[in-house]
Scaffold this active site. Structure first.
Site, PDB file in Angstrom:
ATOM      1  N   ASP A 118      59.836 131.237  96.217  1.00 38.87           N
ATOM      2  CA  ASP A 118      59.400 129.845  96.057  1.00 38.87           C
ATOM      3  C   ASP A 118      59.179 129.551  94.573  1.00 38.87           C
ATOM      4  OD1 ASP A 118      58.553 127.251  96.612  1.00 38.87           O
ATOM      5  OD2 ASP A 118      56.486 127.854  97.014  1.00 38.87           O
TER       6      ASP A 118
ATOM      7  N   HIS B  78      49.814 129.685  96.658  1.00 37.62           N
ATOM      8  CA  HIS B  78      49.854 129.820  98.118  1.00 37.62           C
ATOM      9  C   HIS B  78      48.508 130.379  98.574  1.00 37.62           C
ATOM     10  CE1 HIS B  78      54.478 130.514  97.692  1.00 37.62           C
ATOM     11  NE2 HIS B  78      54.181 129.227  97.684  1.00 37.62           N
TER      12      HIS B  78
ATOM     13  N   MET C  91      55.218 136.998  96.219  1.00 35.44           N
ATOM     14  CA  MET C  91      56.298 137.451  97.081  1.00 35.44           C
ATOM     15  C   MET C  91      57.294 136.338  97.323  1.00 35.44           C
ATOM     16  SD  MET C  91      55.069 139.550 100.407  1.00 35.44           S
ATOM     17  CE  MET C  91      53.586 140.233  99.712  1.00 35.44           C
TER      18      MET C  91
ATOM     19  N   SER D  85      51.699 133.137  93.939  1.00 34.34           N
ATOM     20  CA  SER D  85      51.417 133.547  95.313  1.00 34.34           C
ATOM     21  C   SER D  85      50.595 134.830  95.269  1.00 34.34           C
ATOM     22  CB  SER D  85      52.733 133.703  96.092  1.00 34.34           C
ATOM     23  OG  SER D  85      52.476 133.859  97.464  1.00 34.34           O
ATOM     24  N   THR D  86      51.042 135.908  95.908  1.00 35.33           N
ATOM     25  CA  THR D  86      50.275 137.150  95.979  1.00 35.33           C
ATOM     26  C   THR D  86      49.846 137.635  94.598  1.00 35.33           C
ATOM     27  OG1 THR D  86      51.738 137.690  97.797  1.00 35.33           O
ATOM     28  CG2 THR D  86      50.249 139.423  97.061  1.00 35.33           C
TER      29      THR D  86
END
Length: 189
Positions: free
Chosen positions: A133, A36, A130, A10-11
């Site tokens: 998940d 993501h 973050m 993600s991030t």
């Protein structure tokens, strides 16, 4: 050695994935990536990786057959799961569906679908991001016989998802970003 590679991020993940993929040889098994990312950007992300890396990278389409030396990026705002046909060939299903823990694509969903179909064949890892998940999906993979890892705190932009995986005991190894490509390559040898 393992015959399927899974990455969730993600991030901060777009750079982490670029770093890993640029160090992978073309001889490796298929790679499935859930990052993501908004749907406007997932295609561009795949194209940029493709131009930068020796392996070929594409945005996944429904029904894509997994092939060695290729990486498949989940399209933004769609879920991606593993499927297997009667001859044993793996392919990808791309589909709509509810967000899972606020995410579509969901890393957990891809990890869990793969654990059920191919657990012992997999090397999988959770990268910077973050939230959590992918952590429970990574645990299912580890329990199914996969080799698993999470990125370490020092090299993560956000130590959320990898920490969640470490806390659950889902990650067999905690690795700095610069060691991940070598770990994947060794796991597939």
């Amino acid at each position: 050695g393992k015959t399927l590679i899974l990455l969730g991020a993600s991030t901060g993940g777009t750079e982490a994935i670029r770093e890993i993929l640029s160090h992978l040889p073309t001889s490796l098994p298929p790679i499935c990536i859930v990052q993501h990312i908004p749907s406007d950007f997932s295609g561009l992300f795949a194209e940029r990786l493709n131009s930068y890396c020796e392996i070929s990278v594409k945005e996944a389409a429904n029904g894509d057959t997994l092939r060695p030396g290729c990486a498949f990026v989940a399209p933004g705002n769609k879920h991606m799961i593993l499927a297997r046909d009667s001859s044993g060939k793996f392919s990808l299903k791309i589909r709509d569906g509810e967000k899972i823990m606020h995410h579509r694509p969901s890393i957990d969903l891809m990890f869990e679908s793969t654990a059920a179909l191919a657990g012992p064949q997999v090397v999988a890892g959770l990268l910077t991001g973050m939230g959590r998940d992918g952590a429970s999906g990574l645990l299912k993979l580890r329990q199914a016989g996969a080799r698993t890892f999470a990125q370490d705190e020092k090299t993560s932009v956000v130590y959320g998802m990898p920490r969640a995986a470490a806390d659950l005991g889902a990650a067999e190894k905690i690795l700095p970003l610069e060691e991940i490509a070598a770990f994947i390559t060794r796991s597939c040898a």
